[in-house]
Design a protein around this motif. Structure first.
Motif, PDB file in Angstrom:
ATOM      1  N   THR A 190       0.862  -1.183   0.000  1.00  0.00           N
ATOM      2  CA  THR A 190       0.000   0.000   0.000  1.00  0.00           C
ATOM      3  C   THR A 190       0.898   1.232   0.000  1.00  0.00           C
ATOM      4  N   VAL A 191       0.684   2.120  -0.961  1.00  0.00           N
ATOM      5  CA  VAL A 191       1.499   3.340  -0.992  1.00  0.00           C
ATOM      6  C   VAL A 191       0.691   4.554  -0.527  1.00  0.00           C
ATOM      7  N   ALA A 192      -0.632   4.517  -0.693  1.00  0.00           N
ATOM      8  CA  ALA A 192      -1.422   5.692  -0.297  1.00  0.00           C
ATOM      9  C   ALA A 192      -2.877   5.306  -0.032  1.00  0.00           C
ATOM     10  N   GLN A 211      -5.916   7.592  -0.351  1.00  0.00           N
ATOM     11  CA  GLN A 211      -6.252   8.952  -0.791  1.00  0.00           C
ATOM     12  C   GLN A 211      -7.496   9.494  -0.115  1.00  0.00           C
ATOM     13  N   GLY A 237      -1.325   1.857 -13.488  1.00  0.00           N
ATOM     14  CA  GLY A 237      -0.212   2.639 -14.034  1.00  0.00           C
ATOM     15  C   GLY A 237       0.929   1.721 -14.408  1.00  0.00           C
ATOM     16  N   ARG A 238       2.155   2.252 -14.402  1.00  0.00           N
ATOM     17  CA  ARG A 238       3.298   1.388 -14.736  1.00  0.00           C
ATOM     18  C   ARG A 238       3.533   0.368 -13.624  1.00  0.00           C
ATOM     19  N   THR A 239       3.605   0.889 -12.374  1.00  0.00           N
ATOM     20  CA  THR A 239       3.822  -0.031 -11.246  1.00  0.00           C
ATOM     21  C   THR A 239       2.697   0.048 -10.212  1.00  0.00           C
ATOM     22  N   SER A 240       1.792   1.004 -10.388  1.00  0.00           N
ATOM     23  CA  SER A 240       0.773   1.228  -9.348  1.00  0.00           C
ATOM     24  C   SER A 240      -0.624   0.845  -9.827  1.00  0.00           C
ATOM     25  N   VAL A 267       1.387  -0.559  -4.927  1.00  0.00           N
ATOM     26  CA  VAL A 267       2.488  -0.659  -5.890  1.00  0.00           C
ATOM     27  C   VAL A 267       2.931  -2.115  -5.948  1.00  0.00           C
ATOM     28  N   ILE A 274       5.563  -4.826  -6.099  1.00  0.00           N
ATOM     29  CA  ILE A 274       6.969  -4.806  -5.661  1.00  0.00           C
ATOM     30  C   ILE A 274       7.633  -6.158  -5.905  1.00  0.00           C
ATOM     31  N   GLY A 310      11.425  -5.456  -2.423  1.00  0.00           N
ATOM     32  CA  GLY A 310      10.531  -4.377  -1.999  1.00  0.00           C
ATOM     33  C   GLY A 310      10.568  -3.174  -2.916  1.00  0.00           C
ATOM     34  N   PRO A 369       9.638  -1.174  -6.593  1.00  0.00           N
ATOM     35  CA  PRO A 369       8.552  -1.226  -7.582  1.00  0.00           C
ATOM     36  C   PRO A 369       8.932  -2.060  -8.807  1.00  0.00           C
TER      37      PRO A 369
HETATM   38  C1  LIG Z   1       5.574   1.434  -2.207  1.00  0.00           C
HETATM   39  C2  LIG Z   1       7.057   1.777  -2.449  1.00  0.00           C
HETATM   40  C3  LIG Z   1       7.808   0.482  -2.735  1.00  0.00           C
HETATM   41  C4  LIG Z   1       7.120   2.667  -3.672  1.00  0.00           C
HETATM   42  O1  LIG Z   1       8.473   2.993  -3.854  1.00  0.00           O
HETATM   43  P1  LIG Z   1       8.850   4.415  -4.479  1.00  0.00           P
HETATM   44  O2  LIG Z   1      10.307   4.418  -4.710  1.00  0.00           O
HETATM   45  O3  LIG Z   1       8.248   5.474  -3.624  1.00  0.00           O
HETATM   46  O4  LIG Z   1       8.116   4.299  -5.874  1.00  0.00           O
HETATM   47  P2  LIG Z   1       7.979   5.335  -7.046  1.00  0.00           P
HETATM   48  O5  LIG Z   1       8.219   6.749  -6.628  1.00  0.00           O
HETATM   49  O6  LIG Z   1       8.762   4.757  -8.171  1.00  0.00           O
HETATM   50  O7  LIG Z   1       6.418   5.205  -7.372  1.00  0.00           O
HETATM   51  C5  LIG Z   1       5.883   3.950  -7.730  1.00  0.00           C
HETATM   52  C6  LIG Z   1       4.453   4.167  -8.160  1.00  0.00           C
HETATM   53  O8  LIG Z   1       3.690   4.578  -7.034  1.00  0.00           O
HETATM   54  C7  LIG Z   1       3.013   5.802  -7.325  1.00  0.00           C
HETATM   55  N1  LIG Z   1       2.988   6.587  -6.104  1.00  0.00           N
HETATM   56  C8  LIG Z   1       4.034   6.911  -5.318  1.00  0.00           C
HETATM   57  N2  LIG Z   1       3.614   7.641  -4.278  1.00  0.00           N
HETATM   58  C9  LIG Z   1       2.282   7.764  -4.412  1.00  0.00           C
HETATM   59  C10 LIG Z   1       1.263   8.421  -3.655  1.00  0.00           C
HETATM   60  N3  LIG Z   1       1.545   9.085  -2.536  1.00  0.00           N
HETATM   61  N4  LIG Z   1      -0.004   8.340  -4.087  1.00  0.00           N
HETATM   62  C11 LIG Z   1      -0.333   7.657  -5.217  1.00  0.00           C
HETATM   63  N5  LIG Z   1       0.580   7.025  -5.977  1.00  0.00           N
HETATM   64  C12 LIG Z   1       1.873   7.087  -5.580  1.00  0.00           C
HETATM   65  C13 LIG Z   1       3.845   6.462  -8.410  1.00  0.00           C
HETATM   66  O9  LIG Z   1       3.070   7.386  -9.147  1.00  0.00           O
HETATM   67  C14 LIG Z   1       4.266   5.260  -9.210  1.00  0.00           C
HETATM   68  O10 LIG Z   1       3.193   4.841 -10.026  1.00  0.00           O
HETATM   69  P3  LIG Z   1       3.400   4.363 -11.584  1.00  0.00           P
HETATM   70  O11 LIG Z   1       4.623   3.509 -11.659  1.00  0.00           O
HETATM   71  O12 LIG Z   1       2.157   3.554 -11.890  1.00  0.00           O
HETATM   72  O13 LIG Z   1       3.505   5.595 -12.401  1.00  0.00           O
HETATM   73  C15 LIG Z   1       7.687   2.509  -1.233  1.00  0.00           C
HETATM   74  O14 LIG Z   1       7.142   3.817  -1.146  1.00  0.00           O
HETATM   75  C16 LIG Z   1       7.404   1.776   0.061  1.00  0.00           C
HETATM   76  O15 LIG Z   1       8.019   0.744   0.346  1.00  0.00           O
HETATM   77  N6  LIG Z   1       6.493   2.303   0.884  1.00  0.00           N
HETATM   78  C17 LIG Z   1       6.057   1.633   2.099  1.00  0.00           C
HETATM   79  C18 LIG Z   1       4.962   0.606   1.767  1.00  0.00           C
HETATM   80  C19 LIG Z   1       4.363   0.057   3.010  1.00  0.00           C
HETATM   81  O16 LIG Z   1       5.068  -0.305   3.940  1.00  0.00           O
HETATM   82  N7  LIG Z   1       3.014   0.000   3.034  1.00  0.00           N
HETATM   83  C20 LIG Z   1       2.270  -0.354   4.204  1.00  0.00           C
HETATM   84  C21 LIG Z   1       2.236  -1.812   4.428  1.00  0.00           C
HETATM   85  S1  LIG Z   1       1.750  -2.729   3.025  1.00  0.00           S
END
Ligand SMILES: CC(C)(COP(=O)(O)OP(=O)(O)OC[C@H]1O[C@@H](n2cnc3c(N)ncnc32)[C@H](O)[C@@H]1OP(=O)(O)O)[C@@H](O)C(=O)NCCC(=O)NCCS
Length: 139
Positions: A61-63, A65, A89-92, A120, A122, A126, A128
């Motif tokens: 989970t990245v967000a 919203q 998206g590409r990775t999301s 995302v 992964i 971990g 993307p």
């Molecule tokens: C998820 C994670 C691997 C992404 O890594 P990152 O280096 O930030 O990734 P990127 O910046 O390359 O973004 C990856 C994708 O996420 C999207 N993204 C990043 N931040 C975002 C946000 N705040 N809201 C929506 N989308 C987001 C990007 O647009 C991108 O999408 P796309 O590839 O489809 O265009 C990293 O942020 C992470 O490990 N976060 C913690 C996850 C976690 O512990 N979650 C809770 C438990 S599951």
């Protein structure tokens, strides 16, 4: 006008049923209703299951919203989480997640929450990775 047939449509969940679980006493807040964080957690799990299937592997989970709590959940209610993947998206992957309950003792179905969760895909480190094309075989 008389004699016109009624065509009332019942609201229905959007998306695919991903989890169904029972709200237990251990999940209550100080008011005795079910803790919102528990409901959000169930919705996060449901969205994660849908995206795991779509991405054919690990997701994180990245967000979150948005999250709206429309109605309280009570002990004994059956919580059902429905997920619709609205954007890949590409990775999301972005999902709309709705939680509905089967109200204990009433048998009625009510929507209790809705939210937008993004995941995302992964890899084993971990990091993307691209979401595979729909219908692609397992890597
Ligand atoms: C998820 C994670 C691997 C992404 O890594 P990152 O280096 O930030 O990734 P990127 O910046 O390359 O973004 C990856 C994708 O996420 C999207 N993204 C990043 N931040 C975002 C946000 N705040 N809201 C929506 N989308 C987001 C990007 O647009 C991108 O999408 P796309 O590839 O489809 O265009 C990293 O942020 C992470 O490990 N976060 C913690 C996850 C976690 O512990 N979650 C809770 C438990 S599951």
């Amino acid at each position: 006008m008389t004699g016109t047939a009624s065509t009332t449509t019942q609201p229905a969940p959007k998306g695919e049923l991903m989890i169904r679980t029972l709200a237990m006493p251990a999940d209550t807040n100080q008011n005795g209703d079910i803790f919102g964080g528990w409901v959000l957690g169930q919705m996060d799990i449901a969205g994660g299951v849908a995206c795991f299937q779509r991405a054919k592997g690990r997701v994180a989970t990245v967000a979150v919203q948005s999250m709206v709590f429309h109605r309280p959940v009570r002990v004994g209610d059956v919580l059902c989480c429905y997920v619709e993947i609205t954007k890949v998206g590409r990775t999301s992957m972005t999902t709309n997640v709705e939680a509905w309950i089967l109200r204990r003792g009433e048998g009625t179905r009510e929507q209790v929450t809705e939210g937008v969760f993004t995941y995302v895909a992964i890899d084993e480190k971990g990091k993307p990775r691209p979401v595979p094309a729909e219908g692609a075989p397992l890597a």
